[in-house]
Motif scaffolding. Sequence first.
Motif, PDB file in Angstrom:
ATOM      1  N   LYS A   1      -1.736   8.785   4.377  1.00  9.75           N
ATOM      2  CA  LYS A   1      -1.187   7.674   5.176  1.00  9.75           C
ATOM      3  C   LYS A   1      -0.446   6.645   4.348  1.00  9.75           C
ATOM      4  O   LYS A   1       0.317   5.835   4.881  1.00  9.75           O
ATOM      5  CB  LYS A   1      -2.290   7.026   6.008  1.00  9.75           C
ATOM      6  CG  LYS A   1      -3.394   6.353   5.231  1.00  9.75           C
ATOM      7  CD  LYS A   1      -4.418   5.734   6.186  1.00  9.75           C
ATOM      8  CE  LYS A   1      -5.626   5.202   5.467  1.00  9.75           C
ATOM      9  NZ  LYS A   1      -6.745   6.141   5.520  1.00  9.75           N
ATOM     10  N   HIS A   2      -0.640   6.658   3.026  1.00 12.08           N
ATOM     11  CA  HIS A   2       0.062   5.708   2.167  1.00 12.08           C
ATOM     12  C   HIS A   2       1.116   6.371   1.277  1.00 12.08           C
ATOM     13  O   HIS A   2       1.603   5.763   0.325  1.00 12.08           O
ATOM     14  CB  HIS A   2      -0.934   4.920   1.314  1.00 12.08           C
ATOM     15  CG  HIS A   2      -1.845   4.059   2.133  1.00 12.08           C
ATOM     16  ND1 HIS A   2      -1.374   3.156   3.072  1.00 12.08           N
ATOM     17  CD2 HIS A   2      -3.188   3.968   2.183  1.00 12.08           C
ATOM     18  CE1 HIS A   2      -2.393   2.556   3.648  1.00 12.08           C
ATOM     19  NE2 HIS A   2      -3.498   3.027   3.132  1.00 12.08           N
ATOM     20  N   LYS A   3       1.465   7.598   1.605  1.00 15.59           N
ATOM     21  CA  LYS A   3       2.579   8.268   0.916  1.00 15.59           C
ATOM     22  C   LYS A   3       3.733   8.334   1.909  1.00 15.59           C
ATOM     23  O   LYS A   3       3.647   8.987   2.942  1.00 15.59           O
ATOM     24  CB  LYS A   3       2.187   9.662   0.454  1.00 15.59           C
ATOM     25  CG  LYS A   3       3.288  10.366  -0.305  1.00 15.59           C
ATOM     26  CD  LYS A   3       2.861  11.744  -0.777  1.00 15.59           C
ATOM     27  CE  LYS A   3       4.010  12.412  -1.520  1.00 15.59           C
ATOM     28  NZ  LYS A   3       3.685  13.813  -1.855  1.00 15.59           N
ATOM     29  N   LYS A   4       4.805   7.646   1.600  1.00 19.89           N
ATOM     30  CA  LYS A   4       5.911   7.518   2.552  1.00 19.89           C
ATOM     31  C   LYS A   4       6.544   8.864   2.890  1.00 19.89           C
ATOM     32  O   LYS A   4       6.750   9.700   2.023  1.00 19.89           O
ATOM     33  CB  LYS A   4       6.989   6.594   1.987  1.00 19.89           C
ATOM     34  CG  LYS A   4       6.573   5.158   1.837  1.00 19.89           C
ATOM     35  CD  LYS A   4       7.661   4.340   1.189  1.00 19.89           C
ATOM     36  CE  LYS A   4       7.845   4.808  -0.246  1.00 19.89           C
ATOM     37  NZ  LYS A   4       8.777   4.013  -1.015  1.00 19.89           N
TER      38      LYS A   4
ATOM     39  N   VAL B   1       2.467   8.537  10.946  1.00 21.79           N
ATOM     40  CA  VAL B   1       3.591   9.428  10.633  1.00 21.79           C
ATOM     41  C   VAL B   1       3.522   9.866   9.181  1.00 21.79           C
ATOM     42  O   VAL B   1       3.704  11.050   8.868  1.00 21.79           O
ATOM     43  CB  VAL B   1       4.943   8.758  10.952  1.00 21.79           C
ATOM     44  CG1 VAL B   1       6.102   9.605  10.442  1.00 21.79           C
ATOM     45  CG2 VAL B   1       5.079   8.509  12.444  1.00 21.79           C
ATOM     46  N   HIS B   2       3.243   8.920   8.277  1.00 22.41           N
ATOM     47  CA  HIS B   2       3.136   9.286   6.858  1.00 22.41           C
ATOM     48  C   HIS B   2       2.056  10.342   6.664  1.00 22.41           C
ATOM     49  O   HIS B   2       2.255  11.331   5.947  1.00 22.41           O
ATOM     50  CB  HIS B   2       2.834   8.055   6.005  1.00 22.41           C
ATOM     51  CG  HIS B   2       3.928   7.030   5.983  1.00 22.41           C
ATOM     52  ND1 HIS B   2       5.249   7.343   6.167  1.00 22.41           N
ATOM     53  CD2 HIS B   2       3.895   5.686   5.774  1.00 22.41           C
ATOM     54  CE1 HIS B   2       5.989   6.240   6.090  1.00 22.41           C
ATOM     55  NE2 HIS B   2       5.179   5.222   5.858  1.00 22.41           N
ATOM     56  N   LYS B   3       0.911  10.151   7.311  1.00 22.02           N
ATOM     57  CA  LYS B   3      -0.193  11.105   7.157  1.00 22.02           C
ATOM     58  C   LYS B   3       0.168  12.461   7.763  1.00 22.02           C
ATOM     59  O   LYS B   3      -0.110  13.514   7.176  1.00 22.02           O
ATOM     60  CB  LYS B   3      -1.461  10.552   7.799  1.00 22.02           C
ATOM     61  CG  LYS B   3      -2.687  11.417   7.548  1.00 22.02           C
ATOM     62  CD  LYS B   3      -3.958  10.745   8.028  1.00 22.02           C
ATOM     63  CE  LYS B   3      -5.159  11.606   7.704  1.00 22.02           C
ATOM     64  NZ  LYS B   3      -6.415  10.982   8.094  1.00 22.02           N
ATOM     65  N   LEU B   4       0.788  12.442   8.925  1.00 22.51           N
ATOM     66  CA  LEU B   4       1.203  13.671   9.596  1.00 22.51           C
ATOM     67  C   LEU B   4       2.174  14.466   8.728  1.00 22.51           C
ATOM     68  O   LEU B   4       2.083  15.682   8.621  1.00 22.51           O
ATOM     69  CB  LEU B   4       1.860  13.324  10.941  1.00 22.51           C
ATOM     70  CG  LEU B   4       2.473  14.478  11.735  1.00 22.51           C
ATOM     71  CD1 LEU B   4       1.370  15.333  12.352  1.00 22.51           C
ATOM     72  CD2 LEU B   4       3.397  13.940  12.823  1.00 22.51           C
ATOM     73  N   ARG B   5       3.095  13.752   8.090  1.00 25.42           N
ATOM     74  CA  ARG B   5       4.179  14.424   7.375  1.00 25.42           C
ATOM     75  C   ARG B   5       3.874  14.693   5.895  1.00 25.42           C
ATOM     76  O   ARG B   5       4.393  15.644   5.329  1.00 25.42           O
ATOM     77  CB  ARG B   5       5.445  13.583   7.493  1.00 25.42           C
ATOM     78  CG  ARG B   5       5.912  13.379   8.925  1.00 25.42           C
ATOM     79  CD  ARG B   5       6.846  14.452   9.387  1.00 25.42           C
ATOM     80  NE  ARG B   5       7.974  14.488   8.491  1.00 25.42           N
ATOM     81  CZ  ARG B   5       8.636  15.594   8.200  1.00 25.42           C
ATOM     82  NH1 ARG B   5       8.287  16.751   8.717  1.00 25.42           N
ATOM     83  NH2 ARG B   5       9.658  15.555   7.364  1.00 25.42           N
TER      84      ARG B   5
ATOM     85  N   LEU C   1       0.822  -1.211   0.000  1.00 22.52           N
ATOM     86  CA  LEU C   1       0.000   0.000   0.000  1.00 22.52           C
ATOM     87  C   LEU C   1       0.857   1.263   0.000  1.00 22.52           C
ATOM     88  O   LEU C   1       0.485   2.278  -0.592  1.00 22.52           O
ATOM     89  CB  LEU C   1      -0.929   0.020   1.213  1.00 22.52           C
ATOM     90  CG  LEU C   1      -2.091  -0.972   1.217  1.00 22.52           C
ATOM     91  CD1 LEU C   1      -2.759  -1.011   2.588  1.00 22.52           C
ATOM     92  CD2 LEU C   1      -3.113  -0.607   0.148  1.00 22.52           C
ATOM     93  N   ASN C   2       2.002   1.189   0.672  1.00 26.36           N
ATOM     94  CA  ASN C   2       2.865   2.359   0.804  1.00 26.36           C
ATOM     95  C   ASN C   2       3.942   2.434  -0.266  1.00 26.36           C
ATOM     96  O   ASN C   2       4.830   3.286  -0.195  1.00 26.36           O
ATOM     97  CB  ASN C   2       3.490   2.404   2.209  1.00 26.36           C
ATOM     98  CG  ASN C   2       2.439   2.566   3.285  1.00 26.36           C
ATOM     99  OD1 ASN C   2       1.289   2.894   3.007  1.00 26.36           O
ATOM    100  ND2 ASN C   2       2.803   2.339   4.521  1.00 26.36           N
ATOM    101  N   GLY C   3       3.881   1.552  -1.249  1.00 27.34           N
ATOM    102  CA  GLY C   3       4.782   1.627  -2.401  1.00 27.34           C
ATOM    103  C   GLY C   3       6.243   1.370  -2.086  1.00 27.34           C
ATOM    104  O   GLY C   3       7.129   2.026  -2.646  1.00 27.34           O
ATOM    105  N   CYS C   4       6.515   0.406  -1.232  1.00 29.42           N
ATOM    106  CA  CYS C   4       7.904   0.146  -0.837  1.00 29.42           C
ATOM    107  C   CYS C   4       8.687  -0.640  -1.896  1.00 29.42           C
ATOM    108  O   CYS C   4       9.917  -0.661  -1.850  1.00 29.42           O
ATOM    109  CB  CYS C   4       7.923  -0.590   0.504  1.00 29.42           C
ATOM    110  SG  CYS C   4       7.141   0.359   1.821  1.00 29.42           S
TER     111      CYS C   4
END
Length: 197
Positions: free
Chosen positions: A172-175, A164-168, A145-148
């Motif tokens: 939430k799925h964008k690293k 953390v992804h969502k905060l930053r 989901l997070n494209g790793c």
Amino acid sequence: KPQLQSLGVNAVFGSHQTNVLESYLYLRSFPWDMMSFSFASSAQDETFSPLYTEQMAKVADAAFAFGGEPELRRISQFDQFFKILDSKTRIHNYCGAGKSLLQIDTSGNLYACNWFANDANEIVGNGTSVNAEKLRAYADPLNELNGCKSCWAKHMCGGGCMFVHKLRTGNKHKKDIEFCTRTKNIIAKGIEYYAQA
């Protein structure tokens, strides 16, 4: 402590404090079974995340010098890495959010993660009723989901923290690059000492 199975302590670092080594040197004098040194993300991560990461490397060096693998494994992050490497287990999810756990607030609203509480967009049910369609959004492995994709650390990291992804990044799925850099550097340090041990 004799009345408990184990006793641990968690110290949180970030923009308010980055001296992990000093904290470790103080805390190690007590008979904790486990110590955790967490990082609290904020808007200033570009400044403070590298300092925390550098300090975690110094903590690993000090712990291994003090007592080798047993002392290093008193630090929860490194113990977790050793367990993953020992068991040859691939980690597909950073946590169990929406898969093996749900959180409930005082109004009965259900969330995949406790950090999503009070965000109406993140409600996946209420009381004993779960919205299967909303929960299905969490079904795939986080590192997918997070494209790793080709990240060398994806099976030790598990895709990172959605909060953390969502905060930053706002998604939430964008690293978050700082999360990835911090995590990969600490994992690399763990692998270095796993090889020595």
